[in-house]
Design a protein around this motif. Sequence first.
Motif, PDB file in Angstrom:
ATOM      1  N   SER B 124       0.837  -1.215   0.000  1.00 44.97           N
ATOM      2  CA  SER B 124       0.000   0.000   0.000  1.00 44.97           C
ATOM      3  C   SER B 124       0.862   1.252   0.000  1.00 44.97           C
ATOM      4  O   SER B 124       0.533   2.245  -0.641  1.00 44.97           O
ATOM      5  CB  SER B 124      -0.913   0.037   1.231  1.00 44.97           C
ATOM      6  N   LEU B 125       1.965   1.221   0.752  1.00 44.44           N
ATOM      7  CA  LEU B 125       2.847   2.388   0.813  1.00 44.44           C
ATOM      8  C   LEU B 125       3.455   2.647  -0.562  1.00 44.44           C
ATOM      9  O   LEU B 125       3.567   3.791  -1.006  1.00 44.44           O
ATOM     10  CB  LEU B 125       3.958   2.184   1.846  1.00 44.44           C
ATOM     11  N   GLU B 126       3.832   1.556  -1.233  1.00 48.49           N
ATOM     12  CA  GLU B 126       4.466   1.695  -2.533  1.00 48.49           C
ATOM     13  C   GLU B 126       3.467   2.219  -3.568  1.00 48.49           C
ATOM     14  O   GLU B 126       3.768   3.134  -4.323  1.00 48.49           O
ATOM     15  CB  GLU B 126       5.002   0.332  -2.947  1.00 48.49           C
ATOM     16  N   LYS B 127       2.261   1.624  -3.550  1.00 53.54           N
ATOM     17  CA  LYS B 127       1.234   2.041  -4.502  1.00 53.54           C
ATOM     18  C   LYS B 127       0.889   3.520  -4.353  1.00 53.54           C
ATOM     19  O   LYS B 127       0.722   4.230  -5.332  1.00 53.54           O
ATOM     20  CB  LYS B 127      -0.037   1.219  -4.296  1.00 53.54           C
ATOM     21  N   GLY B 128       0.763   3.978  -3.106  1.00 59.00           N
ATOM     22  CA  GLY B 128       0.380   5.365  -2.869  1.00 59.00           C
ATOM     23  C   GLY B 128       1.554   6.318  -2.944  1.00 59.00           C
ATOM     24  O   GLY B 128       1.390   7.512  -2.763  1.00 59.00           O
ATOM     25  N   LYS B 129       2.764   5.784  -3.142  1.00 59.28           N
ATOM     26  CA  LYS B 129       3.995   6.587  -3.154  1.00 59.28           C
ATOM     27  C   LYS B 129       4.105   7.439  -1.886  1.00 59.28           C
ATOM     28  O   LYS B 129       4.469   8.618  -1.926  1.00 59.28           O
ATOM     29  CB  LYS B 129       4.059   7.473  -4.396  1.00 59.28           C
ATOM     30  N   TYR B 130       3.774   6.820  -0.742  1.00 59.66           N
ATOM     31  CA  TYR B 130       3.866   7.543   0.520  1.00 59.66           C
ATOM     32  C   TYR B 130       5.313   7.558   0.984  1.00 59.66           C
ATOM     33  O   TYR B 130       5.993   6.531   0.954  1.00 59.66           O
ATOM     34  CB  TYR B 130       2.985   6.883   1.574  1.00 59.66           C
ATOM     35  N   ASP B 131       5.795   8.710   1.415  1.00 59.82           N
ATOM     36  CA  ASP B 131       7.192   8.770   1.831  1.00 59.82           C
ATOM     37  C   ASP B 131       7.360   8.796   3.349  1.00 59.82           C
ATOM     38  O   ASP B 131       8.472   8.741   3.855  1.00 59.82           O
ATOM     39  CB  ASP B 131       7.922   9.942   1.158  1.00 59.82           C
ATOM     40  N   ALA B 132       6.244   8.895   4.078  1.00 63.68           N
ATOM     41  CA  ALA B 132       6.321   8.782   5.534  1.00 63.68           C
ATOM     42  C   ALA B 132       5.032   8.138   6.025  1.00 63.68           C
ATOM     43  O   ALA B 132       3.950   8.494   5.574  1.00 63.68           O
ATOM     44  CB  ALA B 132       6.491  10.149   6.190  1.00 63.68           C
ATOM     45  N   ALA B 133       5.179   7.159   6.899  1.00 64.84           N
ATOM     46  CA  ALA B 133       4.005   6.503   7.479  1.00 64.84           C
ATOM     47  C   ALA B 133       4.013   6.742   8.979  1.00 64.84           C
ATOM     48  O   ALA B 133       4.939   6.336   9.678  1.00 64.84           O
ATOM     49  CB  ALA B 133       4.032   5.005   7.173  1.00 64.84           C
ATOM     50  N   LEU B 134       2.985   7.457   9.448  1.00 69.00           N
ATOM     51  CA  LEU B 134       2.892   7.773  10.871  1.00 69.00           C
ATOM     52  C   LEU B 134       2.246   6.607  11.603  1.00 69.00           C
ATOM     53  O   LEU B 134       1.170   6.155  11.238  1.00 69.00           O
ATOM     54  CB  LEU B 134       2.015   9.013  11.053  1.00 69.00           C
ATOM     55  N   GLY B 135       2.922   6.131  12.655  1.00 65.88           N
ATOM     56  CA  GLY B 135       2.392   4.998  13.408  1.00 65.88           C
ATOM     57  C   GLY B 135       2.224   5.360  14.878  1.00 65.88           C
ATOM     58  O   GLY B 135       2.871   6.270  15.386  1.00 65.88           O
ATOM     59  N   GLY B 136       1.355   4.621  15.541  1.00 67.49           N
ATOM     60  CA  GLY B 136       1.085   4.875  16.955  1.00 67.49           C
ATOM     61  C   GLY B 136       1.915   3.999  17.887  1.00 67.49           C
ATOM     62  O   GLY B 136       1.517   3.756  19.016  1.00 67.49           O
ATOM     63  N   GLY B 137       3.063   3.521  17.410  1.00 69.88           N
ATOM     64  CA  GLY B 137       3.920   2.690  18.261  1.00 69.88           C
ATOM     65  C   GLY B 137       4.463   3.485  19.448  1.00 69.88           C
ATOM     66  O   GLY B 137       4.735   4.666  19.322  1.00 69.88           O
ATOM     67  N   ARG B 138       4.566   2.803  20.589  1.00 67.44           N
ATOM     68  CA  ARG B 138       5.113   3.456  21.787  1.00 67.44           C
ATOM     69  C   ARG B 138       6.292   2.638  22.300  1.00 67.44           C
ATOM     70  O   ARG B 138       6.306   1.429  22.224  1.00 67.44           O
ATOM     71  CB  ARG B 138       4.043   3.552  22.880  1.00 67.44           C
ATOM     72  N   ARG B 139       7.265   3.350  22.862  1.00 69.90           N
ATOM     73  CA  ARG B 139       8.473   2.653  23.309  1.00 69.90           C
ATOM     74  C   ARG B 139       8.235   1.787  24.529  1.00 69.90           C
ATOM     75  O   ARG B 139       9.026   0.902  24.823  1.00 69.90           O
ATOM     76  CB  ARG B 139       9.576   3.663  23.612  1.00 69.90           C
ATOM     77  N   ASP B 140       7.190   2.044  25.285  1.00 66.19           N
ATOM     78  CA  ASP B 140       6.983   1.240  26.493  1.00 66.19           C
ATOM     79  C   ASP B 140       6.296  -0.097  26.189  1.00 66.19           C
ATOM     80  O   ASP B 140       6.154  -0.932  27.048  1.00 66.19           O
ATOM     81  CB  ASP B 140       6.159   2.009  27.545  1.00 66.19           C
TER      82      ASP B 140
END
Lengths: 417, 303
Positions: B124-140
């Motif tokens: 999906s990232l490649e198809k949309g040519k997205y250059d940044a994907a924001l994620g809700g990952g947390r370090r804890d």
Amino acid sequence: MTEHTELLRFTTAGSVDDGKSTLIGRLLYDSKSIFEDQYEAISKTSEKRGEEGVNLALLTDGLKAEREQGITIDVAYRYFATPKRKFIIADTPGHIQYTRNMVTGASTANVALILVDARNGVVEQTKRHSFIASLLQIPHLIVCINKMDLVDYSEEVYEQIKDDISGFSHKLDVNDIEFIPMSALVGDNVVDRSENMPWYQGPTLLYTLENVHIGSDNNFIDCRFPVQTVIRPYNDEYHDYRGYAGRIAGGVFKKGDRVTVLPSGFSSTIAKIDTFDGELEQAYPPQSVTLLLEDDIDISRGDMIVRENNQPEVTQDLEVMLCWFNERPLQVRGKYAIMHTTKEARCMIKEVRYRLDINTLHRDEENTEIKMNDIARVVLRTTAPLFVDAYRKNRITGSVILVDEQTNETVAAGMVI
Amino acid sequence: MSIPSYQLNHLRELESESIFVLREVAAQFENPVLLFSGGKDSILMVHLAVKAFHPAKIPFVLLHVDTGHNFQETIDYRDALVERIGAKLIVGSVQEAIDKGMVREEKGYNATRNYLQTAVLLDSLEKGKYDAALGGGRRDEEKARAKERFFSHRDEFGQWDPKNQRPELWNLFNGRKHFGEHFRVFPISNWTELDVWQYLALEKVELPNLYFAHQRRVFRRDGILLAESDFIPRRPEEEVFETTVRCRTIGDITCTGVWESEAATLEDIIAEVSMARQTERGGRADDKRSETAMEDRKKQGYF
């Protein structure tokens, strides 16, 4: 309770043998921040490895390679909270080749913990850590004299180490330094007071972390607002809305203040300090807000809004202390991209004034080849003017990073002198 | 006259940091996308994004990598949210990828489409040519995530190289990249589970009902309660019973454990999380496969 909980960031530096991981494990464990499943996982691993008891150090060893080699190779972030404060620990390895990680962890810290093994006293590494803490202007230093249980809780040992550190720390730029005798393994003076050291009347480590005064760690005097992006809604309701979004880097901005925009030099008045939750009368670091001005001025990302009568230096020539991070050595007269606040430019390294030996603080003006983990004073010339303050005055407007234009790697961090 | 206090509380400081990162993404990248799973962390992300760019609309498209094995509540909530904030939603479908033969489905009782998400996400990232994907990952959340950067560089195969991460100092985020590479950005890196709940309560954010105590038919597997669903085959000895539960995380239904809980309000949840003795990912079957399950998946390009 949550309304008044403050955030404190601290960094820990020390080698495997100092018991750093055990200390962090102890803080997390005694403050009840370790969960059952985490505890079970590490006790299983301890057992598999044939270790006696549960190795609290395993809590902080994140990556596979690290667990295999038993060392920490990168900055790891840990979290715990008490009713008073939420803590973010930047846990960094202390070995010399990891100066870059130590510098990274130190860059945002309010407090540095320096670990000393009571049996060994002050070693080269202790000096290195203290120096980096002072170079990065961490406002508070806590020296944890650890493994007191292995020196019979001797007050003489503690006093000797304290004297030794005071002996060299006065050469450093350190204002606030505390000493705490402890045993992370046993738990003396980490969270609970030690019964083994009645001669020590000072606070425990956790008490110190909860109470150290951090209210003055930001600069509230010199108003600095680097513009991140311009907000233009393009709809009927907000037809003429033009807001400058950013995070306050210094000072207290108030509605009605006279401000100047750099680099254009045009002046205007703050019409509104806007947020999603409504207008503010004033804004201070580290708040993210949107400023609106009375006059229509051309402002874009990388510009800086400051007070008319208190401006940073506008310059293309910088003197910086540089920490080199990359395997490819620094190229004198080499060109790099430079990032400063929200502004990007290119720069040339014109000269290396000296290389600093971080163990002896000797300034080497002869051998100025700068390799990975070296620290040097250098002269930079930038393609566009930057709006800088001395790093001592403001850690945000006084810091830069250099980026290799071929690989895009961050190759160095610099602090403006 | 009292001395004015210029100290933010920890939630406002975290909020300010996240807004700063979101704005950096909008400024440094051409075509950023926000990964939306329907879980509380991505709900928080959308809330922060709305605040960061107010009164303009958020400058990110939302991308949902849909395994097809959802709680219906998640999809209803997602569609209502997208409508309310006027954002554009893209759905990357795992079912479609299976039908096209791009990925193959696991078989057996523990089968999950969790691992297939990585391929669909990268596609999906490649198809949309997205250059940044924001994620809700947390370090804890997990030990491999404890070493993640705010701006995490990915090569042209979407892979993470933990040993070769860019050092991140002060608030200077280096988002420079070569053509074809992209970044994963984690604006809520420094939040803990408790911070998220406290903040959602403070901001009165509306959440899917799954997070609150409700009656549900469940069964027990390896000590974890799973929801009864057509998507999860049960062993003969796995008996279904009804009890009061809630979700601490929401993901694909096949690997999201539910917890016995009476917490009916955000305040109840905060009290419960403060007292909890298990991490929230303790109920995630996908993390239990091996000690380095998360690290291995992240290297391949997982969220």
